[in-house]
Structure formats: structure tokens, C-alpha cells
Design a protein around this motif. Structure first.
Motif, mmCIF file in Angstrom:
data_model
loop_
_atom_site.group_PDB
_atom_site.id
_atom_site.type_symbol
_atom_site.label_atom_id
_atom_site.label_comp_id
_atom_site.label_asym_id
_atom_site.label_seq_id
_atom_site.Cartn_x
_atom_site.Cartn_y
_atom_site.Cartn_z
ATOM 1 N N SER A 180 -11.925 -18.829 -52.385
ATOM 2 C CA SER A 180 -12.902 -19.885 -52.142
ATOM 3 C C SER A 180 -12.778 -20.905 -53.250
ATOM 4 O O SER A 180 -12.009 -20.723 -54.208
ATOM 5 C CB SER A 180 -14.321 -19.308 -52.109
ATOM 6 O OG SER A 180 -14.718 -18.882 -53.407
ATOM 7 N N THR A 181 -13.524 -21.981 -53.157
ATOM 8 C CA THR A 181 -13.568 -22.920 -54.273
ATOM 9 C C THR A 181 -14.494 -22.348 -55.348
ATOM 10 O O THR A 181 -15.357 -21.502 -55.076
ATOM 11 C CB THR A 181 -14.092 -24.291 -53.837
ATOM 12 O OG1 THR A 181 -15.466 -24.164 -53.429
ATOM 13 C CG2 THR A 181 -13.261 -24.855 -52.698
ATOM 14 N N LEU A 186 -19.792 -20.213 -57.262
ATOM 15 C CA LEU A 186 -20.984 -20.394 -58.086
ATOM 16 C C LEU A 186 -22.254 -20.375 -57.238
ATOM 17 O O LEU A 186 -23.272 -19.786 -57.631
ATOM 18 C CB LEU A 186 -20.892 -21.703 -58.872
ATOM 19 C CG LEU A 186 -19.789 -21.785 -59.933
ATOM 20 C CD1 LEU A 186 -19.715 -23.194 -60.516
ATOM 21 C CD2 LEU A 186 -19.997 -20.754 -61.029
ATOM 22 N N GLU A 187 -22.181 -21.000 -56.066
ATOM 23 C CA GLU A 187 -23.341 -20.999 -55.172
ATOM 24 C C GLU A 187 -23.639 -19.589 -54.657
ATOM 25 O O GLU A 187 -24.797 -19.194 -54.521
ATOM 26 C CB GLU A 187 -23.095 -21.946 -53.992
ATOM 27 C CG GLU A 187 -23.110 -23.415 -54.372
ATOM 28 C CD GLU A 187 -24.494 -23.886 -54.757
ATOM 29 O OE1 GLU A 187 -25.371 -23.947 -53.870
ATOM 30 O OE2 GLU A 187 -24.704 -24.173 -55.953
ATOM 31 N N PHE A 205 -14.951 -28.401 -59.864
ATOM 32 C CA PHE A 205 -15.358 -27.127 -59.258
ATOM 33 C C PHE A 205 -15.126 -27.109 -57.742
ATOM 34 O O PHE A 205 -14.915 -26.051 -57.157
ATOM 35 C CB PHE A 205 -16.835 -26.835 -59.534
ATOM 36 C CG PHE A 205 -17.169 -26.650 -60.991
ATOM 37 C CD1 PHE A 205 -16.173 -26.443 -61.932
ATOM 38 C CD2 PHE A 205 -18.491 -26.682 -61.423
ATOM 39 C CE1 PHE A 205 -16.476 -26.271 -63.273
ATOM 40 C CE2 PHE A 205 -18.806 -26.496 -62.756
ATOM 41 C CZ PHE A 205 -17.800 -26.295 -63.688
ATOM 42 N N LYS A 206 -15.148 -28.274 -57.114
ATOM 43 C CA LYS A 206 -14.992 -28.333 -55.660
ATOM 44 C C LYS A 206 -13.533 -28.282 -55.217
ATOM 45 O O LYS A 206 -13.259 -28.095 -54.029
ATOM 46 C CB LYS A 206 -15.669 -29.590 -55.122
ATOM 47 C CG LYS A 206 -17.194 -29.560 -55.272
ATOM 48 C CD LYS A 206 -17.852 -30.723 -54.560
ATOM 49 C CE LYS A 206 -19.363 -30.617 -54.647
ATOM 50 N NZ LYS A 206 -20.063 -31.709 -53.925
ATOM 51 N N VAL A 210 -10.376 -20.160 -56.321
ATOM 52 C CA VAL A 210 -10.601 -18.920 -57.053
ATOM 53 C C VAL A 210 -10.430 -17.746 -56.099
ATOM 54 O O VAL A 210 -10.878 -17.793 -54.942
ATOM 55 C CB VAL A 210 -12.022 -18.883 -57.659
ATOM 56 C CG1 VAL A 210 -12.240 -17.586 -58.431
ATOM 57 C CG2 VAL A 210 -12.241 -20.078 -58.567
ATOM 58 N N HIS A 211 -9.785 -16.695 -56.571
ATOM 59 C CA HIS A 211 -9.622 -15.478 -55.765
ATOM 60 C C HIS A 211 -10.560 -14.398 -56.268
ATOM 61 O O HIS A 211 -10.533 -14.024 -57.446
ATOM 62 C CB HIS A 211 -8.179 -14.976 -55.831
ATOM 63 C CG HIS A 211 -7.976 -13.693 -55.068
ATOM 64 N ND1 HIS A 211 -7.991 -13.638 -53.688
ATOM 65 C CD2 HIS A 211 -7.778 -12.403 -55.506
ATOM 66 C CE1 HIS A 211 -7.795 -12.392 -53.302
ATOM 67 N NE2 HIS A 211 -7.672 -11.623 -54.379
ATOM 68 N N VAL A 212 -11.411 -13.905 -55.369
ATOM 69 C CA VAL A 212 -12.314 -12.788 -55.671
ATOM 70 C C VAL A 212 -11.626 -11.518 -55.193
ATOM 71 O O VAL A 212 -11.409 -11.341 -53.990
ATOM 72 C CB VAL A 212 -13.681 -12.962 -54.980
ATOM 73 C CG1 VAL A 212 -14.575 -11.753 -55.244
ATOM 74 C CG2 VAL A 212 -14.350 -14.247 -55.458
#
Length: 287
Positions: A180-181, A186-187, A205-206, A210-212
């Protein structure tokens, strides 16, 4: 006019000038209301502070009392919905160390909307203050996010956030594995934590991906991940009652107990002032 029996009449009132036919009369309506509210609440059973018990409540305004291991600790009000307010408290307590929702119980009364203008929780507070202390009504339990200007405040040892700091080992609700971004992550963190996460904004940030790696990651794990993805001048700081993220690394906060910088966890020893009266800013109080 007959005066029979007049001499035998006992005076029932008096006055400052010594006569017995007129006198000031004072009625404390607010005290009477507070006493009646307290008596009504004391006559109720106490229910464990659980979601099933909260679901049974009506969507109405009212007043309530909280108990920790049987000890009366807090009185509050809900202007619109008792279930919503109690659910907020349940979430807050579930995200803290040194305390568990299993230790909490509550009782509540529904009150008419026009009665709420009389500040029924203040009537109850005044009633109970006269007989002792209500520890959580003056230790910061009901406070909202105090805002950026209070991030450097040193809390007193009897503050709720010092007694029961946030739990960073708690899994983040709603977090899914995948890409996701950074903004979306963060949201998700903000929505999935039972304590506040406040952070500065950046257009980067947008667009940053990022990979979780896994669902169910703890706040501690995710904040390490986030700190590795944000620019070098940014940091995440876990204060006693909430978490913040700003572009001020390596600035230290006197009440911080953990930092996340460049993917690393940095532990700290928070300062605390001696126990004492806690200043309350009315603009930051929920109840």
C-alpha cells in the motif's frame, strides 16, 4: 378576631431581627439533584465493561460510573449515546498496560436531553467530592488528544497515562498483509489502535510504496517498519498516552518511552513529576 390558641403556637421560623414571622429560606436544588442521581446509581447493579453488556444499552444520553476492581473511580456523562461513550472507554482501557477491561465494571442512568443542560455529571462529581475522591475524574482519564503544544509536557506520577501507559505490543486492528502507500498504512494504523496516533503530513507519503509482511503485526513492529520508510529527518515517538510522528528527529520528548528511527527501536526513560493536582484544560476533556 378570635385569639384562642395563639399563645400556644410554637414559632417555626426566625429572622435576624429577633422576630419569628419572617426568615430567609435557601434551597439547594442542584445538591438535591446530585444526591438523587447518586442514590439512583448506587441502587443499581454493576455490569462488567464488555461489548455484550454495552450492546444491551439504549442509544440515549445519560450518566455513568466506572469501577476498577470494585472501587468507584470515575463518573461521566454521554450527551447523545451511553453505548458510544462506554465503548470508547472500553477501547481506551484495552490498549493500556497495568490494567485490563476484565477489572472494569459500570452502572448507568438514562437522562432526558433537557436535563443534560444541568451538567448531571458535575452534580455527581460535587456529591462524591464531598465524601472523598474520584481518582480518575482529575487524573487525565477523560482527556482527548492535548495537541502538539502539549507533546513536551512532563506528566505527574498519578496521571492516568503514567499509571497505565499505552501498549505497543497490541496488534493493529484491520491491518492486512500486502502493499500500500505509506499514507494508507498510516491511516490504517490510526484507525486500528485504541489510543491516538497523530502525525505530520507529507506529499511523499502518498507516493511511497510500503510492503506489510503479515496481518496482525503489533504496533511496535509496524512502527519499526514505518520508521524505515519515512525520510531520515522523521521519527516516531511513543509518549505515555499516545504516539506521534513528525519531522524532528532526533529531538527528544521528556515523556517519551520509546522512539522509532530509521527502522530501529530506541528505548528511553520518561520523566515524571511528583504526584499532585493535575491541571485540566476543559477543551481537552471528553466528559
Amino acid at each position: 378576631m378570635s385569639t384562642k390558641g395563639v399563645g400556644r403556637m410554637a414559632p417555626v421560623v426566625g429572622s435576624d431581627d429577633g422576630t419569628q414571622y419572617h426568615k430567609d429560606f435557601t434551597l439547594s436544588i442542584t445538591k438535591a439533584l446530585g444526591d438523587q442521581l447518586a442514590a439512583a446509581l448506587d441502587g443499581l447493579d454493576r455490569a462488567p465493561l464488555t461489548e455484550p453488556n454495552i450492546e444491551r444499552l439504549k442509544e440515549k444520553p445519560g450518566v455513568y460510573q466506572l469501577y476498577l476492581n470494585g472501587e468507584f473511580v470515575y463518573v461521566g456523562k454521554a450527551d447523545k449515546s451511553l453505548p458510544a461513550r462506554l465503548r470508547n472507554h472500553l477501547g481506551k482501557i484495552s490498549g493500556r498496560r497495568n490494567i485490563s477491561p476484565d477489572e472494569m465494571a459500570f452502572s448507568c442512568l438514562y437522562v432526558a436531553e433537557d436535563f443534560s443542560a444541568l451538567a448531571p455529571e458535575q452534580l455527581l462529581i460535587s456529591h462524591h467530592k464531598g465524601m472523598g475522591d474520584i481518582p480518575w475524574n482529575n487524573n487525565g482519564f477523560g482527556n482527548k488528544d492535548p495537541g502538539r503544544q502539549r507533546d513536551s509536557t512532563v506528566l505527574k506520577r498519578n496521571h492516568f497515562d503514567v499509571l497505565f501507559p499505552i501498549d505497543l505490543d497490541r496488534p493493529i486492528k484491520g491491518l492486512q498483509a500486502g502493499e500500500s502507500t505509506l499514507y494508507e498504512l498510516l491511516e490504517t494504523i490510526k484507525a486500528g489502535l485504541p489510543y491516538n496516533f497523530r502525525y505530520g503530513k507529507s506529499a511523499e507519503f502518498k507516493t511511497r510504496r510500503v510492503h506489510v509482511p503479515a496481518a496482525g503485526m503489533t504496533a511496535d513492529e509496524v512502527f519499526q517498519l514505518v520508521s524505515a520508510e519515512i525520510p531520515a529527518k522523521w521519527q516516531v515517538a511513543a509518549l505515555m498516552g499516545y504516539v506521534i510522528m513528525y519531522d524532528d528527529s532526533p529531538n527528544d520528548y521528556r515523556s517519551a518511552w520509546r522512539y522509532y528511527r530509521a527502522g530501529q527501536r530506541v528505548n528511553a526513560v520518561p520523566e515524571a513529576e511528583p504526584a499532585g493536582a493535575i491541571e485540566v484544560d476543559p477543551s481537552t476533556v471528553d466528559d
